[in-house]
Design an enzyme around this catalytic site. Sequence first.
Site, mmCIF file in Angstrom:
data_model
loop_
_atom_site.group_PDB
_atom_site.id
_atom_site.type_symbol
_atom_site.label_atom_id
_atom_site.label_comp_id
_atom_site.label_asym_id
_atom_site.label_seq_id
_atom_site.Cartn_x
_atom_site.Cartn_y
_atom_site.Cartn_z
ATOM 1 N N HIS A 192 21.662 -12.679 58.849
ATOM 2 C CA HIS A 192 22.445 -13.691 58.820
ATOM 3 C C HIS A 192 21.564 -14.437 59.086
ATOM 4 O O HIS A 192 20.477 -15.155 60.461
ATOM 5 C CB HIS A 192 23.959 -13.471 59.829
ATOM 6 N N ASP A 202 18.708 -13.162 67.290
ATOM 7 C CA ASP A 202 20.377 -12.770 66.309
ATOM 8 C C ASP A 202 19.715 -14.708 66.381
ATOM 9 O O ASP A 202 20.802 -15.647 66.520
ATOM 10 C CB ASP A 202 20.573 -12.967 67.520
ATOM 11 N N GLU A 237 28.439 -15.576 60.017
ATOM 12 C CA GLU A 237 28.429 -13.773 59.977
ATOM 13 C C GLU A 237 28.907 -14.076 61.909
ATOM 14 O O GLU A 237 29.599 -13.529 61.838
ATOM 15 C CB GLU A 237 26.282 -13.634 60.120
ATOM 16 N N GLU A 238 28.390 -15.258 62.874
ATOM 17 C CA GLU A 238 28.851 -15.142 64.104
ATOM 18 C C GLU A 238 30.382 -15.546 64.069
ATOM 19 O O GLU A 238 31.179 -15.036 65.048
ATOM 20 C CB GLU A 238 27.892 -16.083 64.696
ATOM 21 N N ASP A 260 19.704 -7.569 61.144
ATOM 22 C CA ASP A 260 20.134 -8.324 62.240
ATOM 23 C C ASP A 260 20.077 -7.475 63.178
ATOM 24 O O ASP A 260 20.498 -6.611 63.917
ATOM 25 C CB ASP A 260 22.200 -8.114 62.032
ATOM 26 N N HIS A 295 23.185 -14.947 72.163
ATOM 27 C CA HIS A 295 25.050 -15.696 72.052
ATOM 28 C C HIS A 295 24.206 -16.698 73.901
ATOM 29 O O HIS A 295 25.418 -17.186 73.316
ATOM 30 C CB HIS A 295 25.662 -14.880 72.031
#
Length: 681
Positions: A217, A232, A266-267, A294, A373
């Site tokens: 992603h 990520d 995606e998130e 991922d 994140h």
Amino acid sequence: MNMKRLASVLLVLWSVSAFAKAKPAQPPDREVWITIGSDALDHVHKALKNAGHEAAASGGEKDGITVLRVRESQLNLISRTMHETLKRCGGFIYHETESAALAALDLTVAEEAAKATAVTYSIDNAQTVNSLVAGLQETAIRQTINTLSAFQTRFHSSQSGLDASNALKDRWESLIPAGRTGVSVAQFPTPSSAQPSVIMTINGTTLSDEVIVLGGHLDSTSSGSAAPGADDDASGIATLTEVIRVALLQGYRPERTVKFMAYAAEEVGLRGSAAIATDHRNRNIDVVGVLQLDMTNYKGSPTHDVALVTDRTNAAQNTFLTSLIGTYFSSEISWTTTSCGYACSDHASWTTAGFPASMPFEAPLSVSNPHIHTPRDTLANSGGNANQSLKFAKLATAYLAELAKGSLQPDDVTPPEVAITSPAQGSAVSGVTTVTVNATDASGVSRVELLVDGVVRATATTSPYTFAWDTAVETNGSHTLTARAVDGVNQSATSAGVLVTVSNATSAAGFDSGLRAPRCASVSNECDSGTLLNGRGGFMGPELNAPNTVQNSCADGLSGTYLRESSNERIVVSSIDGAHLTGGALVNISATVWSQTPRSEKLDLYVAADANAPVWQFVATLSPPDKGLQVLSTPYLLPTGTTQVVRAIFRVRGSAYPCNPGSYNDHDDLVFAVGRDPSLY
């Protein structure tokens, strides 16, 4: 517009879009629907309440999956909550309408008939796999991670999120060789998002109606203003980009059609992959396999490189992946299994659509990257290199070549040009000598190796190709230097030889990359490790090449602070009478240690007559008399053997043993040349 004309510029500055882009419209804060694992509900409700949001309304539940009505603005908080509390990346699927969400409850894996043709997972394309794998470069993956994570954020609704998609499209287009047909790059729109996904298609030759998908992603997310998303999932996209680069460079022609995909959004509920997977299902496209990458670059487990997700994935294809590891990478990739819950990444979109999907992850979920994140998801917090991602690139390459099959048809059939430019022919060298190599090739140089008398001593992957050759690991006398260059399509060439004379008058050791320990190669009256052993474990002080034990056979403890806790700093083997070290002679073995708690610390000394196959013999245990740096020594009678080794173990508590694990224990070896005593022969 001729995109090929822009390729050379885009290859260097691909993060800058070639066109002025319109600012994406900001989506309204409307009601949307998600499906989420029921085990996450308490965490989600608590997070929403603590943030002052209205409660999410439940709309149905089945088989451990719940429908929730939430606000668009709440999705980022829900995503962070899933990561922080359940170690899941994502963990829910976005739906435009309540009816679509309720339909997803009924569309279980058991009820949905598989859409894909059943394939035979054969492993019989080794030549293609090995050639492609040989061209993969850690530096190229690292460069792409750096470029993607340089965007302040790639969040799906941001301008920079759109810019990242456009830049990646340009980058992938720039990798298509001039004149190559059957390869295309396009963007795929994402529902309720400004960010499109990017898809590269390589048409198959004989089984073009069957498709395999390799994806990751594109977007990133964070609670702060910055969301670099280096792991990520810039790491997954960078891994795919390197597979693409090498495959196209080497003229790979797959039998099955291959699609590389960088999914958008995606998130916030797998929106990009869900749209693409649903489109493929609705158009009856025969997707025979899907691989999801991922997060590939954070090594969370010291014992395993790959954690294969077992839930909501295809068991047969998972077994195929482990067979690929066993066949091609058993000595460098170790694997285990993990589970990640409902909708933890884009493979779930393909599984829901009825296609076989797998997700090899960088670590078991319990030890996954704690920085994702957040603004801390940087390359530096994944080790500062792409070594872990390189392993995933190798696995993805094997998956590609063994499932899509096909062969290589490179346009470049000319091997590299390579020459050693220094030292000059006939030079006398000593100590650390700089060797400079010039190498060029139309397809680019993948690596250059320095060989001494036909044995590889060092490898370089970036220009200028220079090597710091420590001549102390060679015997005094004549040696021939050659350089071997390998190009991007795995063709190699070897330079003309350069004859030099090694003349080391000192007894200083050099690091032997073959034995993985300091070594004095020429017979002298002394062998001294010098500063090569300073520190412990490669982290505590400047100890290079840790653990500095033959063949990395015994690791150091990884606790403490340099020159505060215990460490071994130096080893010296010297003759007592000043003559050369010979078998049967009495020598002195000394070790310089740093002692913090003398009462509980001991120095154990061992020797072996053959450093290439050591059988350790205990010599002595010595006690430091005081704190700080001090030299401990003992005499010893040398056995016969031309390449001997001494091991110093400075331990805290415990008893003597040739390899003695402990949080503060330091193990170091010193290899040295020994002459023959004429009286013994």
